[in-house]
Design a protein around this motif. Sequence first.
Motif, PDB file in Angstrom:
ATOM      1  N   VAL A  88       0.855  -1.183   0.000  1.00 36.64           N
ATOM      2  CA  VAL A  88       0.000   0.000   0.000  1.00 36.64           C
ATOM      3  C   VAL A  88       0.893   1.235   0.000  1.00 36.64           C
ATOM      4  O   VAL A  88       1.885   1.298   0.728  1.00 36.64           O
ATOM      5  CB  VAL A  88      -0.924   0.018   1.234  1.00 36.64           C
ATOM      6  CG1 VAL A  88      -1.656   1.348   1.348  1.00 36.64           C
ATOM      7  CG2 VAL A  88      -1.926  -1.131   1.154  1.00 36.64           C
ATOM      8  N   THR A  89       0.562   2.211  -0.822  1.00 41.60           N
ATOM      9  CA  THR A  89       1.375   3.418  -0.957  1.00 41.60           C
ATOM     10  C   THR A  89       0.685   4.605  -0.293  1.00 41.60           C
ATOM     11  O   THR A  89      -0.484   4.889  -0.580  1.00 41.60           O
ATOM     12  CB  THR A  89       1.613   3.750  -2.445  1.00 41.60           C
ATOM     13  OG1 THR A  89       2.141   2.602  -3.097  1.00 41.60           O
ATOM     14  CG2 THR A  89       2.584   4.906  -2.591  1.00 41.60           C
ATOM     15  N   VAL A  90       1.408   5.276   0.589  1.00 42.33           N
ATOM     16  CA  VAL A  90       0.907   6.460   1.281  1.00 42.33           C
ATOM     17  C   VAL A  90       1.734   7.654   0.824  1.00 42.33           C
ATOM     18  O   VAL A  90       2.968   7.625   0.911  1.00 42.33           O
ATOM     19  CB  VAL A  90       1.006   6.309   2.810  1.00 42.33           C
ATOM     20  CG1 VAL A  90       0.516   7.575   3.508  1.00 42.33           C
ATOM     21  CG2 VAL A  90       0.223   5.086   3.287  1.00 42.33           C
ATOM     22  N   ALA A  91       1.080   8.689   0.341  1.00 43.36           N
ATOM     23  CA  ALA A  91       1.781   9.906  -0.081  1.00 43.36           C
ATOM     24  C   ALA A  91       1.506  11.020   0.923  1.00 43.36           C
ATOM     25  O   ALA A  91       0.368  11.220   1.352  1.00 43.36           O
ATOM     26  CB  ALA A  91       1.330  10.335  -1.470  1.00 43.36           C
ATOM     27  N   VAL A  92       2.558  11.745   1.292  1.00 43.04           N
ATOM     28  CA  VAL A  92       2.452  12.873   2.204  1.00 43.04           C
ATOM     29  C   VAL A  92       2.932  14.104   1.454  1.00 43.04           C
ATOM     30  O   VAL A  92       4.067  14.148   0.984  1.00 43.04           O
ATOM     31  CB  VAL A  92       3.317  12.649   3.465  1.00 43.04           C
ATOM     32  CG1 VAL A  92       3.144  13.798   4.437  1.00 43.04           C
ATOM     33  CG2 VAL A  92       2.965  11.331   4.124  1.00 43.04           C
ATOM     34  N   ALA A  93       2.060  15.105   1.328  1.00 40.79           N
ATOM     35  CA  ALA A  93       2.398  16.268   0.502  1.00 40.79           C
ATOM     36  C   ALA A  93       2.187  17.562   1.267  1.00 40.79           C
ATOM     37  O   ALA A  93       1.256  17.696   2.065  1.00 40.79           O
ATOM     38  CB  ALA A  93       1.552  16.274  -0.762  1.00 40.79           C
ATOM     39  N   ARG A  94       3.071  18.521   0.990  1.00 42.55           N
ATOM     40  CA  ARG A  94       2.944  19.846   1.593  1.00 42.55           C
ATOM     41  C   ARG A  94       3.361  20.884   0.566  1.00 42.55           C
ATOM     42  O   ARG A  94       4.042  20.579  -0.413  1.00 42.55           O
ATOM     43  CB  ARG A  94       3.809  19.962   2.850  1.00 42.55           C
ATOM     44  CG  ARG A  94       5.276  19.663   2.613  1.00 42.55           C
ATOM     45  CD  ARG A  94       6.128  20.008   3.835  1.00 42.55           C
ATOM     46  NE  ARG A  94       5.824  19.175   4.974  1.00 42.55           N
ATOM     47  CZ  ARG A  94       6.379  17.985   5.207  1.00 42.55           C
ATOM     48  NH1 ARG A  94       7.259  17.486   4.337  1.00 42.55           N
ATOM     49  NH2 ARG A  94       6.079  17.296   6.268  1.00 42.55           N
ATOM     50  N   GLY A  95       2.938  22.111   0.784  1.00 44.38           N
ATOM     51  CA  GLY A  95       3.328  23.201  -0.108  1.00 44.38           C
ATOM     52  C   GLY A  95       2.685  23.082  -1.479  1.00 44.38           C
ATOM     53  O   GLY A  95       1.509  22.776  -1.607  1.00 44.38           O
TER      54      GLY A  95
END
Length: 243
Positions: A88-95
């Motif tokens: 399972v792929t978890v993406a964490v994004a900011r900005g």
Amino acid sequence: MNETLAHEDLPDGLGLRLKVDVTRPLTDLTAAVNALCDQVAERRATTVVVLELAATPVDFREWPGDVGIQAVNRWERAIRRLEKQAAVTVAVARGTCGGPALDLLLAADFRIGAPGLQLILPVNDGHFWPGMTLYRLVQHLGVARARRIVLWGADLTLDKAAELGLVDQVSEDLEEALHTAAVLTGRISDRETAVRRQLLLEAVSSEYEDALGVHLAACDRELRRLRRTRDASPQNLVGQAAS
């Protein structure tokens, strides 16, 4: 490979983490994704892949830049390879999230966004870039909503992205949200997860009769797994020994 693209182990053995430096050349990014997939394939235990898409002051309006079609093809194939992993792929994004970061975000199974996140659609020389981001937008949103975004070139605020389902969770504490997501999603990372993901994607375009056989095969595997689990339960083993 640049050390900013090196993957690392998550705490508690939950899986692997890739911090993506989107300022790197496309060839480096492709190599990093492929190396990550190699590591996932080597692991037999339940694995979670975390893609950390950090805020970077870079102009995503000229994606993918001055590259050849072969480089674009290799990048798209690397993203597709990541999508098909059992993990399972978890993406964490900011900005600001655009270009390769947006490709990775849309390919992830679970997406966490920090307050202030903005999704920048891929544009090259003023034209919407016709890469597989377009395909994934249609897969996630349907043709009607994707058309409004693509034809009018609207960037997406975090609130809009969450409303559309392109971001699954909003959190100020990304590390805590990441750990919680890794623990929960790690419980369902296996080969059948990849099958279910594929069934979801194909449901958009497959006719019912064409899809029926594939779904029945997946159901049969699940029934067999449940039967094996039941047969191996302590109660059944005691009953078999007594008989």
